[in-house]
Motif scaffolding. Structure first.
Motif, mmCIF file in Angstrom:
data_model
loop_
_atom_site.group_PDB
_atom_site.id
_atom_site.type_symbol
_atom_site.label_atom_id
_atom_site.label_comp_id
_atom_site.label_asym_id
_atom_site.label_seq_id
_atom_site.Cartn_x
_atom_site.Cartn_y
_atom_site.Cartn_z
ATOM 1 N N LEU A 172 30.439 34.557 47.048
ATOM 2 C CA LEU A 172 29.759 35.845 46.943
ATOM 3 C C LEU A 172 30.697 36.952 46.477
ATOM 4 C CD1 LEU A 172 27.629 35.699 50.225
ATOM 5 C CD2 LEU A 172 26.847 35.294 47.886
ATOM 6 N N GLY A 173 31.965 36.841 46.851
ATOM 7 C CA GLY A 173 32.900 37.910 46.524
ATOM 8 C C GLY A 173 33.344 37.930 45.074
ATOM 9 N N THR A 174 33.398 36.748 44.440
ATOM 10 C CA THR A 174 33.871 36.698 43.056
ATOM 11 C C THR A 174 32.977 37.497 42.105
ATOM 12 O OG1 THR A 174 34.915 34.542 43.436
ATOM 13 C CG2 THR A 174 34.470 35.168 41.157
ATOM 14 N N PRO A 175 31.650 37.294 42.089
ATOM 15 C CA PRO A 175 30.831 38.119 41.180
ATOM 16 C C PRO A 175 30.800 39.591 41.575
ATOM 17 C CG PRO A 175 29.444 36.745 42.568
ATOM 18 C CD PRO A 175 30.841 36.275 42.780
ATOM 19 N N ILE A 176 30.903 39.888 42.873
ATOM 20 C CA ILE A 176 30.954 41.303 43.290
ATOM 21 C C ILE A 176 32.200 41.962 42.729
ATOM 22 C CG2 ILE A 176 31.234 42.834 45.279
ATOM 23 C CD1 ILE A 176 29.426 40.959 46.852
ATOM 24 N N ALA A 177 33.338 41.267 42.816
ATOM 25 C CA ALA A 177 34.572 41.814 42.250
ATOM 26 C C ALA A 177 34.482 41.927 40.730
ATOM 27 C CB ALA A 177 35.754 40.927 42.640
ATOM 28 N N LEU A 178 33.813 40.962 40.095
ATOM 29 C CA LEU A 178 33.702 40.976 38.633
ATOM 30 C C LEU A 178 32.877 42.162 38.146
ATOM 31 C CD1 LEU A 178 34.156 39.569 35.895
ATOM 32 C CD2 LEU A 178 32.095 38.219 36.351
ATOM 33 N N TYR A 179 31.695 42.347 38.741
ATOM 34 C CA TYR A 179 30.789 43.389 38.259
ATOM 35 C C TYR A 179 31.063 44.755 38.898
ATOM 36 C CZ TYR A 179 27.958 39.804 36.000
ATOM 37 O OH TYR A 179 27.523 38.790 35.180
ATOM 38 N N GLY A 180 31.756 44.773 40.009
ATOM 39 C CA GLY A 180 31.976 46.036 40.702
ATOM 40 C C GLY A 180 33.298 46.706 40.413
ATOM 41 N N SER A 181 34.035 46.175 39.456
ATOM 42 C CA SER A 181 35.340 46.754 39.121
ATOM 43 C C SER A 181 35.508 46.774 37.609
ATOM 44 C CB SER A 181 36.458 45.931 39.782
ATOM 45 O OG SER A 181 36.533 44.637 39.198
ATOM 46 N N GLY A 182 36.682 47.135 37.175
ATOM 47 C CA GLY A 182 36.968 47.150 35.736
ATOM 48 C C GLY A 182 37.269 45.780 35.172
ATOM 49 N N TRP A 183 37.250 44.775 36.032
ATOM 50 C CA TRP A 183 37.545 43.411 35.590
ATOM 51 C C TRP A 183 36.578 42.956 34.501
ATOM 52 C CZ3 TRP A 183 36.987 38.692 39.457
ATOM 53 C CH2 TRP A 183 37.309 37.507 38.782
ATOM 54 N N TYR A 184 35.296 43.268 34.661
ATOM 55 C CA TYR A 184 34.285 42.792 33.720
ATOM 56 C C TYR A 184 34.551 43.335 32.311
ATOM 57 C CZ TYR A 184 29.693 41.796 31.706
ATOM 58 O OH TYR A 184 28.685 41.342 30.897
ATOM 59 N N GLU A 185 34.706 44.635 32.198
ATOM 60 C CA GLU A 185 34.915 45.228 30.871
ATOM 61 C C GLU A 185 36.241 44.787 30.269
ATOM 62 O OE1 GLU A 185 34.520 49.555 28.575
ATOM 63 O OE2 GLU A 185 34.331 49.415 30.766
ATOM 64 N N ALA A 186 37.275 44.667 31.123
ATOM 65 C CA ALA A 186 38.576 44.226 30.617
ATOM 66 C C ALA A 186 38.498 42.817 30.048
ATOM 67 C CB ALA A 186 39.622 44.297 31.727
ATOM 68 N N SER A 187 37.692 41.940 30.688
ATOM 69 C CA SER A 187 37.561 40.573 30.187
ATOM 70 C C SER A 187 36.788 40.527 28.874
ATOM 71 C CB SER A 187 36.864 39.698 31.242
ATOM 72 O OG SER A 187 35.518 40.103 31.435
#
Length: 332
Positions: free
Chosen positions: A142-157
């Motif tokens: 559950l935490g991995t997609p929350i971290a992906l979409y809830g931070s700058g990680w998504y746009e950086a990737s």
């Protein structure tokens, strides 16, 4: 890393547009060859390996190829909804297929005895017990997609090809860790009751709506500058694309978890049935042992005596005569 030369996504492009991604290609080849050689080694040694596990494994690799090399891989940097398909598949679908193929058991059965002993020591270490706890798996899933979409990680990737490849591997590892520790069919440090898995899976199905609802109700766009800069190159407006992506995350996530929940319930039922059969067998063996040890000097146990022999009013009336006492006939 988006390719503006791609046409807007339509049915024709969905079939004809493919992309070259070296990391998935190399990984698929390595895993496919390793599994095939392992199965062949077992077969040559006369050991059985069910065909269904082979089907699970190569189906899992096929889903990995589908979401990284096909049109999904080509358009995942242009459309939020297409990337949602990729994220959900890599996190919840591909690892589940691979876990059903029992790669850990295959590795255990095909390595040398010395290597097996070293791996067993690592597997049963205190660190491994902590890492493979069911709650840890739930938090990771559950935490991995929350971290992906809830931070700058998504746009950086989206903007960094190397980080994009790393993100895909992280999703695979997170999902693989979850299904490995929850299925408990491959070697694990400790077996946990299946009702724990069932309860956690119910909770995960319920919490799976957190990200989709957050995306739909927040009123903000994920990686807004990036997607707005594409000027609708994918063929959808940014708002429509992200609403569709939220629905994909919700529906595809439940589609992956609900069958796993049914499987967990079935495993719980089979485990309880096996446990009940084991108890019945132990009781039968104990009863046979008691029956075999009963002799002339030992009375029947209470569970095997007629009820009237323990009744205070009737016990004396039906009490048998001592074996050494002779019955005398009355004189005429």
């Amino acid at each position: 890393m988006n390719d503006r030369s791609l046409p807007p996504l339509n049915w024709s492009a969905a079939v004809t547009e493919w992309v070259w991604a070296p990391v998935p290609v190399v990984l698929i080849l390595i895993l496919g060859i390793w599994y095939g050689r392992g199965v062949r080694k077992l077969w040559r040694a006369g050991q059985a390996w069910p065909t269904v596990r082979i089907v699970w494994w190569y189906t899992g690799l096929g889903t990995y190829a589908l979401v990284t090399l096909s049109a999904i891989g080509a358009y995942q940097s242009m459309l939020f909804s297409i990337r949602a398909i990729q994220v959900t598949t890599l996190l919840m679908i591909t690892p589940q297929f691979l876990a059903h193929a029992l790669p850990g058991r295959l590795a255990r059965d095909t390595v040398s005895a010395a290597t097996r002993a070293r791996l067993s020591g690592i597997l049963h270490s205190r660190t491994s017990r902590v890492i493979t706890h069911p709650m840890v798996g739930a938090v990771v899933l559950l935490g991995t997609p929350i971290a992906l979409y809830g931070s700058g990680w998504y746009e950086a990737s989206l903007q960094n090809p190397i980080l994009n490849e790393v993100t895909q591997l992280i999703l695979l590892l997170a999902g693989g860790h979850y299904f490995w520790t929850r299925l408990q069919r491959d070697p694990v440090p400790e077996l946990y009751p299946h009702y724990v898995s069932v309860a956690l899976t119910f909770a995960e199905v319920a919490l799976d709506v957190v990200i989709p609802l957050g995306l739909l109700m927040s009123g903000t766009l994920v990686a807004a500058d990036y997607y707005l800069g594409l000027n609708g190159a994918g063929g959808l407006s940014v708002e429509t694309d992200q609403a569709t992506g939220a629905a994909v995350l919700w529906g595809l996530g439940d589609l992956a978890l609900v069958p796993f929940l049914i499987l967990s319930l079935n495993q719980l039922r089979r485990r309880e049935s096996a446990h009940a059969a084991e108890i019945d067998r132990e009781l039968d063996e104990r009863q046979r042992a008691e029956s075999g040890s009963i002799g002339k000097d030992r009375p029947l146990p209470a569970t095997m005596r007629p009820w009237w022999e323990d009744d205070p009013d009737l016990a004396s009336r039906f009490k048998p005569a001592p074996p050494d006492r002779k019955t005398r006939r009355p004189r005429p």
